[in-house]
Structures are given as structure tokens and as C-alpha cells.
Design a protein around this motif. Structure first.
Motif, short mmCIF file in Angstrom:
data_model
loop_
_atom_site.label_atom_id
_atom_site.label_comp_id
_atom_site.label_asym_id
_atom_site.label_seq_id
_atom_site.Cartn_x
_atom_site.Cartn_y
_atom_site.Cartn_z
N MET A 1 0.84 -1.20 0.00
CA MET A 1 0.00 0.00 0.00
C MET A 1 0.87 1.25 0.00
O MET A 1 1.83 1.34 0.74
N SER A 2 0.54 2.21 -0.86
CA SER A 2 1.31 3.45 -0.91
C SER A 2 0.50 4.58 -0.28
O SER A 2 -0.73 4.53 -0.24
N TYR A 3 1.20 5.61 0.18
CA TYR A 3 0.57 6.74 0.82
C TYR A 3 0.80 7.99 -0.01
O TYR A 3 1.75 8.08 -0.79
N SER A 4 -0.07 8.98 0.15
CA SER A 4 0.00 10.19 -0.66
C SER A 4 1.24 11.00 -0.30
O SER A 4 1.57 11.19 0.86
N LEU A 5 1.91 11.50 -1.34
CA LEU A 5 3.10 12.33 -1.18
C LEU A 5 2.77 13.72 -1.70
O LEU A 5 2.37 13.90 -2.84
N GLN A 6 2.90 14.71 -0.85
CA GLN A 6 2.52 16.08 -1.21
C GLN A 6 3.69 17.04 -1.00
O GLN A 6 4.52 16.83 -0.12
N PHE A 7 3.74 18.11 -1.80
CA PHE A 7 4.72 19.18 -1.62
C PHE A 7 3.96 20.50 -1.51
O PHE A 7 3.96 21.31 -2.44
N PRO A 8 3.28 20.74 -0.38
CA PRO A 8 2.36 21.87 -0.27
C PRO A 8 3.02 23.24 -0.39
O PRO A 8 2.38 24.21 -0.75
N ASN A 9 4.32 23.35 -0.09
CA ASN A 9 4.97 24.65 -0.10
C ASN A 9 5.83 24.88 -1.34
O ASN A 9 6.62 25.82 -1.38
N PHE A 10 5.68 24.01 -2.33
CA PHE A 10 6.53 24.15 -3.52
C PHE A 10 5.66 24.11 -4.78
O PHE A 10 4.99 23.11 -5.06
N ASP A 11 5.67 25.21 -5.52
CA ASP A 11 4.95 25.30 -6.79
C ASP A 11 5.96 25.71 -7.85
O ASP A 11 6.36 26.87 -7.92
N SER A 12 6.38 24.75 -8.66
CA SER A 12 7.43 25.03 -9.65
C SER A 12 7.04 26.13 -10.62
O SER A 12 7.89 26.91 -11.07
N ASP A 13 5.75 26.23 -10.96
CA ASP A 13 5.32 27.22 -11.94
C ASP A 13 5.24 28.63 -11.36
O ASP A 13 5.03 29.60 -12.10
N ALA A 14 5.40 28.74 -10.04
CA ALA A 14 5.41 30.08 -9.43
C ALA A 14 6.76 30.77 -9.58
O ALA A 14 6.89 31.96 -9.33
N PHE A 15 7.77 30.02 -10.01
CA PHE A 15 9.12 30.58 -10.18
C PHE A 15 9.33 31.02 -11.63
O PHE A 15 9.11 30.23 -12.55
N PRO A 16 9.77 32.26 -11.86
CA PRO A 16 10.07 32.69 -13.24
C PRO A 16 11.38 32.11 -13.76
O PRO A 16 11.64 32.13 -14.97
N GLN A 17 12.23 31.60 -12.87
CA GLN A 17 13.51 31.02 -13.30
C GLN A 17 13.25 29.85 -14.26
O GLN A 17 12.27 29.11 -14.10
N LYS A 18 14.17 29.65 -15.22
CA LYS A 18 13.93 28.61 -16.22
C LYS A 18 14.11 27.20 -15.67
O LYS A 18 13.58 26.24 -16.24
N VAL A 19 14.86 27.05 -14.58
CA VAL A 19 15.04 25.75 -13.94
C VAL A 19 15.02 25.95 -12.42
O VAL A 19 15.72 26.82 -11.91
N VAL A 20 14.23 25.14 -11.74
CA VAL A 20 14.27 25.12 -10.27
C VAL A 20 14.35 23.65 -9.84
O VAL A 20 14.01 22.74 -10.60
N ALA A 21 14.82 23.44 -8.60
CA ALA A 21 15.09 22.08 -8.15
C ALA A 21 14.51 21.83 -6.76
O ALA A 21 14.33 22.75 -5.96
N LEU A 22 14.23 20.56 -6.50
CA LEU A 22 13.68 20.13 -5.21
C LEU A 22 14.23 18.75 -4.89
O LEU A 22 14.35 17.91 -5.77
N ARG A 23 14.56 18.52 -3.61
CA ARG A 23 14.99 17.20 -3.18
C ARG A 23 14.02 16.68 -2.12
O ARG A 23 13.66 17.41 -1.20
#
Length: 261
Positions: A1-23
Motif C-alpha cells: 500500500m502506498s501513501y500520498s506524497l505532497q509538496f504543499p509549499n513548492f509550486d514550480s510554476d510560481a518561479f520565473p527562473q527557467k530551472v528550479v530544483a527540489l529534493r
């Protein structure tokens, strides 16, 4: 069984930079994001453990030293193992010479280290900054990376989709094309032709792709070759090793040793 994975504080499209990263890292259990899409393209790379990306017509298995590529606006879901460490790049779709379709990419040690470094930087970096220059190098390197056949096509055609679902649920199922055709009230040649038409592979190679991606996933988590051979329904360990070597040109042990190095 898998559980939901969320990134509530990270919206890649909110950044105007051409590349952003998350770990991100896995928790106590396997976890999965709900199906979603975004404007930026996404590169999802497993540093350890495994990750599985689902798109409409395929499942991409991503062992270490590889990454899944998801183009702009493609609905997808990412599942990561409990022991995984995963880096994600979100890349402007206007950048040319990057893949137009979902695929698995080989990842060089340089790209791995550049990506890791980028995850530690302020994602609101300015044009012309040291981080922006690093991003330029990273993008140029990505354009050179070859694709890997680490996917299992899941056709939309209802009968093939049903067969794919059953094989995913029970990958040790060794029924022949004739037996599958009989179950779906089709002729053997009709089913074989339909698989070739929809997937571009013979039925045997299609099922072999599933065995390959599952084997890579399990090898990445340290499961033994003997156990993998049993779970995939092979008569012997040697039969599984022969299949693996015929497909990738190396034994499972040799392949993982080279990947890890």
C-alpha cells in the motif's frame, strides 16, 4: 500500500527562473503523488532506492543513475520507495532540444552533482548569478543524455490495458499469447498484431519489458537475484540471468556494479 506524497509549499510554476530544483526523501512507507500536471517539464532522478512514474500510456521505472522525463502539461504520478532519495528538476518547456515525449534518461555523474548542488541553492536566483550559470551548464548536459528503455507501455486500447493491468498485478503470469487471446475472445494472430500495432513490440518483448523494469526496481532496493527470478516466474536463476544479459548485455550483478560506480 502506498501513501500520498505532497509538496504543499513548492509550486514550480510560481518561479520565473527557467530551472528550479527540489529534493525529497522517502518516509516510512512507499509514497505517491496524486496525478497532476504543470507548465514546466519535470526531470525526476533517484539518488537511492527507486521511483516509479506513471503517465497515460506507460509506467517508467527509474533506478539509480537514471531519471524520468515528463514533458510540460503531461498528467503524471510519482511513486517513491520508503528508502529513496529523489531530486526533481522543473524546466522551462521553451528550452529547445529536450525530449518531447515521456522517457527515461541516463544521467551522468556530472548532472547528478550539478542537480544536487542546485537543490541547495536559493531557487529565486538572479539572471547572471553563479546559480544561473550553473543552470546553463546543467541544461546543456541534459541535452546530451541518451534515453533508456526502462518503461512498460500500458496501451489505452481496453483489452491490452486489461492485460497490462493483470501482468502488473501478477508479473509471474506466464500465459501464452494464445491463452490470453482465448480469454479475450480473440484469435492468437489478432492479439499478436494488436500488441505490435499499439506497443511496437512482440507480446514476448512487451512482457519482457515489464520483467526488466521490475527487476531493476528490485535490484535497486537490494533484493537478491534469486528472489527476483522467483517473483517473476522464471524456472531458475540462470534462466533469469540469461534473459537479463540478453536484454541489457550484462548480468544483473555486473549491471548494478557499473551503475553504482
Amino acid at each position: 500500500m502506498s501513501y500520498s506524497l505532497q509538496f504543499p509549499n513548492f509550486d514550480s510554476d510560481a518561479f520565473p527562473q527557467k530551472v528550479v530544483a527540489l529534493r525529497v526523501s522517502g518516509g516510512e512507507r512507499e509514497a505517491e503523488t496524486p496525478f497532476h500536471q504543470h507548465h514546466k517539464c519535470q526531470l525526476v532522478m533517484a539518488l537511492s532506492g527507486y521511483l516509479k512514474c506513471k503517465v497515460a500510456d506507460a509506467i517508467l521505472i527509474v533506478p539509480p543513475s537514471c531519471a524520468a522525463w515528463i514533458p510540460s502539461q503531461v498528467p503524471h504520478s510519482n511513486l517513491i520507495s520508503s528508502d529513496a532519495s529523489v531530486c526533481m528538476l522543473f524546466i522551462d518547456p521553451d528550452i529547445i532540444d529536450l525530449p518531447k515525449k515521456s522517457c527515461t534518461l541516463a544521467i551522468s555523474p556530472l548532472i547528478r552533482e550539478l542537480t544536487l548542488h542546485l537543490t541547495l541553492q536559493d531557487q529565486s536566483y538572479a539572471d547572471g548569478s553563479a546559480t544561473a550559470k550553473l543552470v546553463d551548464v546543467l541544461v546543456e548536459q541534459l541535452k546530451c543524455m541518451p534515453t533508456e528503455d526502462f518503461d512498460f507501455p500500458t496501451p489505452i486500447e481496453p483489452r491490452l490495458n486489461a492485460i497490462a493491468a493483470r501482468l502488473l498485478a501478477n508479473p509471474s503470469d506466464r500465459r501464452t499469447v494464445a491463452q490470453w487471446a482465448s480469454e479475450f475472445a480473440m484469435g492468437e494472430r489478432t492479439l499478436a498484431r494488436l500488441v505490435k500495432q499499439e506497443v511496437g513490440l512482440t507480446f514476448g518483448r512487451w512482457r519482457g519489458q515489464l520483467h526488466l523494469v521490475i527487476a531493476l526496481q528490485k535490484l535497486a532496493t537490494g533484493e537478491t537475484v534469486q528472489r527476483i527470478a522467483e517473483e517473476l516466474g522464471y524456472e531458475s536463476v540462470s534462466a533469469f540471468i540469461t534473459f537479463f544479459k540478453k536484454t541489457l548485455g550484462k548480468s544483473p550483478k555486473q549491471y548494478m556494479k557499473e551503475r553504482d560506480s
